[in-house]
Design an enzyme around this catalytic site. Structure first.
Site, PDB file in Angstrom:
ATOM      1  N   LYS A 153       0.534  -1.050   0.379  1.00  0.00           N
ATOM      2  CA  LYS A 153      -0.395  -0.046   0.033  1.00  0.00           C
ATOM      3  C   LYS A 153       0.740   1.115   0.368  1.00  0.00           C
ATOM      4  O   LYS A 153       0.844   2.289  -1.027  1.00  0.00           O
ATOM      5  CB  LYS A 153      -0.654   0.101   1.377  1.00  0.00           C
ATOM      6  N   GLN A 178      -4.575  -1.972   9.335  1.00  0.00           N
ATOM      7  CA  GLN A 178      -5.024  -2.640   9.151  1.00  0.00           C
ATOM      8  C   GLN A 178      -5.248  -3.471   9.958  1.00  0.00           C
ATOM      9  O   GLN A 178      -4.939  -3.981  11.346  1.00  0.00           O
ATOM     10  CB  GLN A 178      -3.379  -2.839   8.850  1.00  0.00           C
ATOM     11  N   ASP A 221     -11.395   3.117   3.368  1.00  0.00           N
ATOM     12  CA  ASP A 221     -11.667   1.420   3.601  1.00  0.00           C
ATOM     13  C   ASP A 221     -12.095   1.407   3.623  1.00  0.00           C
ATOM     14  O   ASP A 221     -13.555   0.066   2.994  1.00  0.00           O
ATOM     15  CB  ASP A 221     -11.317   0.725   5.141  1.00  0.00           C
TER      16      ASP A 221
HETATM   17  N1  GUN Z   1      -7.254  -6.346   6.310  1.00  0.00           N
HETATM   18  C1  GUN Z   1      -7.970  -7.640   4.697  1.00  0.00           C
HETATM   19  N2  GUN Z   1      -8.024  -6.655   4.364  1.00  0.00           N
HETATM   20  C2  GUN Z   1      -7.681  -5.538   4.473  1.00  0.00           C
HETATM   21  C3  GUN Z   1      -8.649  -3.816   4.137  1.00  0.00           C
HETATM   22  O1  GUN Z   1      -9.161  -3.773   3.111  1.00  0.00           O
HETATM   23  N3  GUN Z   1      -7.786  -2.855   4.766  1.00  0.00           N
HETATM   24  C4  GUN Z   1      -7.793  -3.186   6.456  1.00  0.00           C
HETATM   25  N4  GUN Z   1      -7.647  -2.427   6.933  1.00  0.00           N
HETATM   26  N5  GUN Z   1      -7.380  -3.909   6.086  1.00  0.00           N
HETATM   27  C5  GUN Z   1      -7.146  -5.471   5.821  1.00  0.00           C
END
Ligand code: GUN
Length: 289
Positions: free
Chosen positions: A50, A94, A117
C-alpha cells in the site's frame, strides 16, 4: 483451458496511471495514514504494498508501525491525531488487530470523512441505502473488474460465497444495486449443498478464505469466477517457502468458466488501487471545501 483471464494487474496499472495524473493536478497532495500493529507477515506485506502504491502515484503516505503490545488507548490516540491532521485524507488501520484490541472500537474511532477503507458503521450504512460514501476497496475493485471484463450482470444470477463485513456482505449489496442489477444469492459456511447454488450462477464471487472452496464441477459452463482468496500454501520449491492460491481451484474452474481472475494478479491489486482511488476522492473533497 478456455477461460479468459481477467487481469487485475492490467486494470490496476491503467487506473493507477489515471490516479497519478489526477493527483499531480490537485492543489493538495493526497495523504494516507497507514497504521500497522504487530508484525503479522501477511499484514506487513499488504501494508508495504500500500505504501509503495502511494509513492508510485505521487501520494503522501505516513506509516505508523506499532508493537503488538500496543494498548487500545495508545492506538486510539494515534487515530485521533490522524483524524485532526490536515495532511492526511485517508486512514487505514490494517486488520486483523492483536486479540487484546477490540477492532470495532478502533474502526469507529476513524473519522468517517477519512475512512477510505469504508469500514465504519456510517459508511457501511450509507452504502446500504445508496448514499455517497467511500465504498469498501475489495468489493469496489470487484465491480471494476466485472465492468472491465465487459460483463453486463443485469438480470443475471450472482452467487457470493462468504459473509464477511469486508467482502461478502458488501459485495452482495453492491451487485444487487440498480446500477448492476444482479439477482444475488449469499452463501456461507452454513449453506447446505453449496453447489446447488453455484451451478446456477452466471458469476461466482468466492471469498471464503479456504482453498478449493470452488471447483470446476460446481460451476456451469461459461460462468465467470471472481476469486478473492489469498491463501499461503507451503511450497519448498519457492524461496519464500510458500505460494499463494485463491479460494477457487484455478485449473478445474478455468476449464469451464468463460472468464476467471487469477491469484495473484486478480482481485488483490484492485484492492490497493481502490484504496488510492478513495484517498484521491477524499483529497478532492478536502480541496473543494
Ligand atoms: N485486512 C485484510 N483486508 C483489509 C483491508 O482491505 N483493509 C484493512 N484495513 N485491513 C485489511
Amino acid at each position: 483451458m478456455g477461460a479468459k483471464i481477467i487481469s487485475g494487474k492490467e486494470l490496476s496499472a491503467s487506473l493507477r496511471a489515471q490516479i497519478a495524473e489526477e493527483t499531480a493536478k490537485l492543489p493538495v497532495r493526497p495523504g494516507l495514514g497507514v497504521v500497522l500493529v504487530g508484525d503479522n507477515p501477511a499484514s506487513v506485506s499488504y501494508v508495504t504494498a500500500k505504501e509503495k502504491a502511494c509513492r508510485e502515484t505521487g501520494m503522501y503516505s505516513r506509516e505508523i508501525r506499532l508493537p503488538a503490545e500496543t494498548t487500545k488507548e495508545a492506538l486510539l490516540g494515534t487515530i485521533r491525531e490522524l483524524n485532526s491532521d490536515e495532511a492526511i485524507h485517508g486512514i487505514l488501520v490494517q486488520l486483523p488487530l492483536p486479540k487484546h484490541i477490540p477492532e470495532k472500537e478502533v474502526i469507529e474511532a476513524i473519522s468517517p470523512d477519512k475512512d477510505v477503507d469504508g469500514f465504519t458503521a456510517i459508511n457501511v450504512g450509507r452504502m446500504l441505502i445508496g448514499e455517497k460514501c467511500f465504498l469498501p476497496c475489495t468489493p469496489h475493485g470487484i465491480l471494476k473488474l466485472i465492468e472491465f471484463a465487459g460483463m453486463d450482470l443485469s438480470g443475471k444470477h450472482a452467487v457470493v460465497i462468504g459473509r464477511s463485513n469486508i467482502v461478502g456482505k458488501p459485495v452482495a449489496v453492491l451487485l444487487a444495486r440498480k446500477e448492476t442489477n444482479a439477482t444475488v444469492t449469499l452463501c456461507h459456511t452454513g449453506t447446505n449443498d453449496l453447489k446447488s447454488y453455484t451451478r446456477q450462477a452466471d458469476v461466482v464471487v468466492v471469498a471464503a478464505g479456504r482453498p478449493d472452496t470452488l471447483t470446476g464441477d460446481m460451476i456451469k459452463e461459461g460462468a465467470v469466477v471472481i476469486d478473492v482468496g489469498v491463501n499461503r500454501i507451503p511450497d519448498e520449491t519457492r524461496p519464500s517457502g510458500f505460494r499463494l492460491v485463491g479460494d477457487a481451484d484455478f485449473e478445474s474452474c478455468a476449464q469451464k468458466a468463460s472468464a476467471i481472475t487469477p491469484v495473484p494478479g486478480g482481485v488483490g491489486p484492485m484492492t490497493i488501487t481502490m484504496l488510492l482511488w478513495n484517498t484521491l476522492e477524499s483529497a478532492k473533497r478536502h480541496a473543494a471545501r
